[in-house]
Design a protein around this motif. Structure first.
Motif, PDB file in Angstrom:
ATOM      1  N   ILE A 144      23.103  19.652 -14.085  1.00  0.00           N
ATOM      2  CA  ILE A 144      22.085  19.759 -13.038  1.00  0.00           C
ATOM      3  C   ILE A 144      22.678  19.295 -11.710  1.00  0.00           C
ATOM      4  O   ILE A 144      23.022  18.130 -11.549  1.00  0.00           O
TER       5      ILE A 144
ATOM      6  N   ILE B 131      13.645  14.814  -3.909  1.00  0.00           N
ATOM      7  CA  ILE B 131      12.595  15.712  -3.437  1.00  0.00           C
ATOM      8  C   ILE B 131      11.466  15.691  -4.478  1.00  0.00           C
ATOM      9  O   ILE B 131      11.717  15.444  -5.652  1.00  0.00           O
TER      10      ILE B 131
ATOM     11  N   CYS C   4       9.779  17.163  -7.024  1.00  0.00           N
ATOM     12  CA  CYS C   4       9.983  18.370  -7.837  1.00  0.00           C
ATOM     13  C   CYS C   4      10.278  17.960  -9.277  1.00  0.00           C
ATOM     14  O   CYS C   4      11.044  17.015  -9.504  1.00  0.00           O
TER      15      CYS C   4
ATOM     16  N   PRO D 213      16.631  14.195 -11.513  1.00  0.00           N
ATOM     17  CA  PRO D 213      16.598  14.323 -12.978  1.00  0.00           C
ATOM     18  C   PRO D 213      17.947  14.006 -13.627  1.00  0.00           C
ATOM     19  O   PRO D 213      19.002  14.320 -13.073  1.00  0.00           O
TER      20      PRO D 213
ATOM     21  N   ASN E  38      13.619  27.869 -14.352  1.00  0.00           N
ATOM     22  CA  ASN E  38      12.481  27.065 -13.910  1.00  0.00           C
ATOM     23  C   ASN E  38      12.776  26.198 -12.694  1.00  0.00           C
ATOM     24  O   ASN E  38      11.873  25.565 -12.164  1.00  0.00           O
ATOM     25  N   CYS E  39      14.017  26.158 -12.282  1.00  0.00           N
ATOM     26  CA  CYS E  39      14.383  25.283 -11.163  1.00  0.00           C
ATOM     27  C   CYS E  39      14.303  26.054  -9.853  1.00  0.00           C
ATOM     28  O   CYS E  39      15.096  26.967  -9.616  1.00  0.00           O
ATOM     29  N   PRO E  40      13.346  25.692  -8.971  1.00  0.00           N
ATOM     30  CA  PRO E  40      13.224  26.411  -7.706  1.00  0.00           C
ATOM     31  C   PRO E  40      14.432  26.196  -6.794  1.00  0.00           C
ATOM     32  O   PRO E  40      14.663  26.979  -5.869  1.00  0.00           O
TER      33      PRO E  40
ATOM     34  N   ILE F 225      20.519  24.453 -11.585  1.00  0.00           N
ATOM     35  CA  ILE F 225      20.892  24.146 -12.969  1.00  0.00           C
ATOM     36  C   ILE F 225      21.811  25.232 -13.532  1.00  0.00           C
ATOM     37  O   ILE F 225      21.546  26.434 -13.394  1.00  0.00           O
TER      38      ILE F 225
HETATM   39  S1  SF4 Z   1      13.529  21.623 -10.889  1.00  0.00           S
HETATM   40 FE1  SF4 Z   1      15.553  21.828  -9.925  1.00  0.00          FE
HETATM   41  S2  SF4 Z   1      15.284  21.176  -7.789  1.00  0.00           S
HETATM   42 FE2  SF4 Z   1      13.493  20.455  -8.971  1.00  0.00          FE
HETATM   43  S3  SF4 Z   1      14.058  18.339  -9.575  1.00  0.00           S
HETATM   44 FE3  SF4 Z   1      14.632  19.711 -11.269  1.00  0.00          FE
HETATM   45  S4  SF4 Z   1      16.794  20.218 -10.865  1.00  0.00           S
HETATM   46 FE4  SF4 Z   1      15.958  19.379  -8.953  1.00  0.00          FE
END
Ligand code: SF4
Ligand code: SF4
Length: 164
Positions: free
Chosen positions: A31, A37, A39, A61, A77-79, A83
């Motif tokens: 990741i 942020i 999220c 994360p 799923n990661c905007p 990842i």
């Molecule tokens: S979804 Fe993506 S941008 Fe959002 S916290 Fe997880 S790794 Fe970071």
């Protein structure tokens, strides 16, 4: 500096990298999310509980590399498109990088693409060996690209040469 260039430093990356031993055991997520942020879809998307529950939604994360099996569910799923799943043992010479991809046209399986680094510079040629672009990916496709093993930690994007 990440803040000024948008590109992570070697030190930033070291902190997010699975160990050599874990990489040697098979596919695993990396990741590349570096900034605090609000999220957390990554956490909610992992059915194996491999992504830490965020105490504060701004937390960065963390992956439990022992629980992660490299399924790739979290990628779409990661905007932040942050990842990647890395498989060092794809074959004798090549490693596999599964990455998010939102551009059109999508690459096709078997297609040769230009593999790019985090700064968008050309690194090598890559071969597309997997395209997951169904309803569950919700327009963020997962593209599996085989590249020479030595570039596994460098390649993070692709350029599709063909136009439709
Ligand atoms: S979804 Fe993506 S941008 Fe959002 S916290 Fe997880 S790794 Fe970071
Ligand atoms: S690759 Fe699969 S197991 Fe690993 S963190 Fe992502 S969703 Fe969880």
């Amino acid at each position: 500096m990440l803040e000024s260039t948008g590109v992570p430093t070697v030190e930033d990356l070291k902190a997010r990298m699975p160990s050599k031993e874990r990489l040697a055991r098979g596919p695993v997520a990396m990741i590349e999310c570096f900034q605090r942020i609000p999220c957390d879809p990554c956490y909610h998307s992992c059915k194996r509980g491999a992504i830490s529950k965020l105490i504060d939604i701004n937390d960065i994360p963390q992956v439990d590399y022992e629980k992660c099996n490299g399924c790739g569910l979290c990628i779409s799923n990661c905007p932040g498109l942050a990842i990647f799943v890395l498989d060092q043992n794809y074959d004798e010479k090549y490693g596999l990088i599964k990455m998010p991809y939102e551009l059109l046209p999508r690459p096709e399986i078997g297609e040769e693409v230009v593999a790019l680094n985090r700064e968008g510079q050309e690194v090598c040629k890559g071969k597309v060996v997997e395209v997951r672009d169904g309803k569950i990916q919700d327009k963020t496709a997962i593209i599996g690209v085989a590249v020479p093993k030595k570039f596994l930690m460098e390649v993070r994007n692709i350029k599709v040469g063909r136009s439709k």
